[in-house]
Design a protein around this motif. Structure first.
Motif, short mmCIF file in Angstrom:
data_model
loop_
_atom_site.label_atom_id
_atom_site.label_comp_id
_atom_site.label_asym_id
_atom_site.label_seq_id
_atom_site.Cartn_x
_atom_site.Cartn_y
_atom_site.Cartn_z
N UNK A 68 32.68 29.83 46.77
CA UNK A 68 33.57 30.98 46.67
C UNK A 68 33.03 32.11 47.55
N UNK A 69 33.91 32.82 48.19
CA UNK A 69 33.53 33.94 49.06
C UNK A 69 33.60 35.24 48.28
N UNK A 70 33.14 36.31 48.89
CA UNK A 70 33.24 37.63 48.26
C UNK A 70 34.71 37.98 48.01
N UNK A 71 35.57 37.60 48.96
CA UNK A 71 37.01 37.85 48.78
C UNK A 71 37.55 37.07 47.59
N UNK A 72 37.12 35.83 47.45
CA UNK A 72 37.56 35.02 46.32
C UNK A 72 37.12 35.60 44.99
N UNK A 73 35.88 36.04 44.93
CA UNK A 73 35.38 36.67 43.70
C UNK A 73 36.10 37.97 43.41
N UNK A 74 36.33 38.77 44.46
CA UNK A 74 37.03 40.05 44.30
C UNK A 74 38.47 39.81 43.84
N UNK A 75 39.11 38.78 44.34
CA UNK A 75 40.46 38.44 43.90
C UNK A 75 40.48 38.15 42.40
N UNK A 76 39.51 37.38 41.92
CA UNK A 76 39.45 37.07 40.49
C UNK A 76 39.21 38.32 39.66
N UNK A 77 38.50 39.31 40.23
CA UNK A 77 38.25 40.58 39.53
C UNK A 77 39.37 41.59 39.74
N UNK A 78 40.44 41.15 40.40
CA UNK A 78 41.60 42.01 40.70
C UNK A 78 41.25 43.13 41.67
N UNK A 79 40.33 42.84 42.60
CA UNK A 79 39.89 43.83 43.57
C UNK A 79 40.20 43.41 45.01
N UNK A 80 41.03 42.38 45.17
CA UNK A 80 41.37 41.91 46.51
C UNK A 80 42.83 41.48 46.51
N UNK A 81 43.59 41.97 47.48
CA UNK A 81 45.00 41.63 47.65
C UNK A 81 45.09 40.50 48.67
N UNK A 82 45.38 39.30 48.21
CA UNK A 82 45.40 38.14 49.09
C UNK A 82 46.53 38.25 50.11
N UNK A 83 47.70 38.67 49.67
CA UNK A 83 48.85 38.76 50.58
C UNK A 83 48.57 39.73 51.74
N UNK A 84 47.93 40.87 51.42
CA UNK A 84 47.61 41.86 52.44
C UNK A 84 46.30 41.56 53.16
N UNK A 85 45.46 40.71 52.55
CA UNK A 85 44.18 40.37 53.15
C UNK A 85 43.22 41.55 53.18
N UNK A 86 43.19 42.31 52.07
CA UNK A 86 42.32 43.49 52.04
C UNK A 86 41.82 43.75 50.62
#
Length: 106
Positions: A68-86
């Motif tokens: 898992x990447x930092x983005x993947x972990x942040x997504x699970x914590x609701x801290x990353x917007x996958x659609x926007x990539x940010x």
């Protein structure tokens, strides 16, 4: 609320969650196939992991092995917007919940 991409499936969250709770954050497709929480075939898991890696939520570290990447972990914590990539800052989360459309860049 998690901000998923239009390309994601319900299984993507389960795959990310399984890898996230693994001791070292690294799992093989075979290990994921044996996980009772994920009820799709080995080839489907492989396809989903490839797609998650294409979008930066997982990183391929070997033949059929992903971390898992930092983005993947942040997504699970609701801290990353996958659609926007940010990444999402706390001000945006609060604004979204109140319906305020202005964003703070600080």
């Amino acid at each position: 609320m998690r901000r998923s991409g239009s390309w994601q499936s319900v299984w993507d969250d389960r795959i990310l969650e399984a890898i996230e709770v693994d001791e070292d954050g690294v799992m093989s497709v075979g290990d994921l196939t044996e996980n009772d929480y994920i009820r799709i075939s080995n080839s489907q898991i492989s396809d989903r992991c490839k797609k998650l890696a294409e979008h930066g939520l997982l990183k391929k570290v070997g033949h059929g092995v992903y971390m898992i990447t930092e983005e993947g972990s942040a997504y699970l914590r609701e801290e990353y917007d996958v659609q926007q990539g940010r990444f999402i800052n706390q001000d945006q989360v609060e604004d979204d919940s109140t319906g305020v459309s202005e964003r703070s860049d600080t």
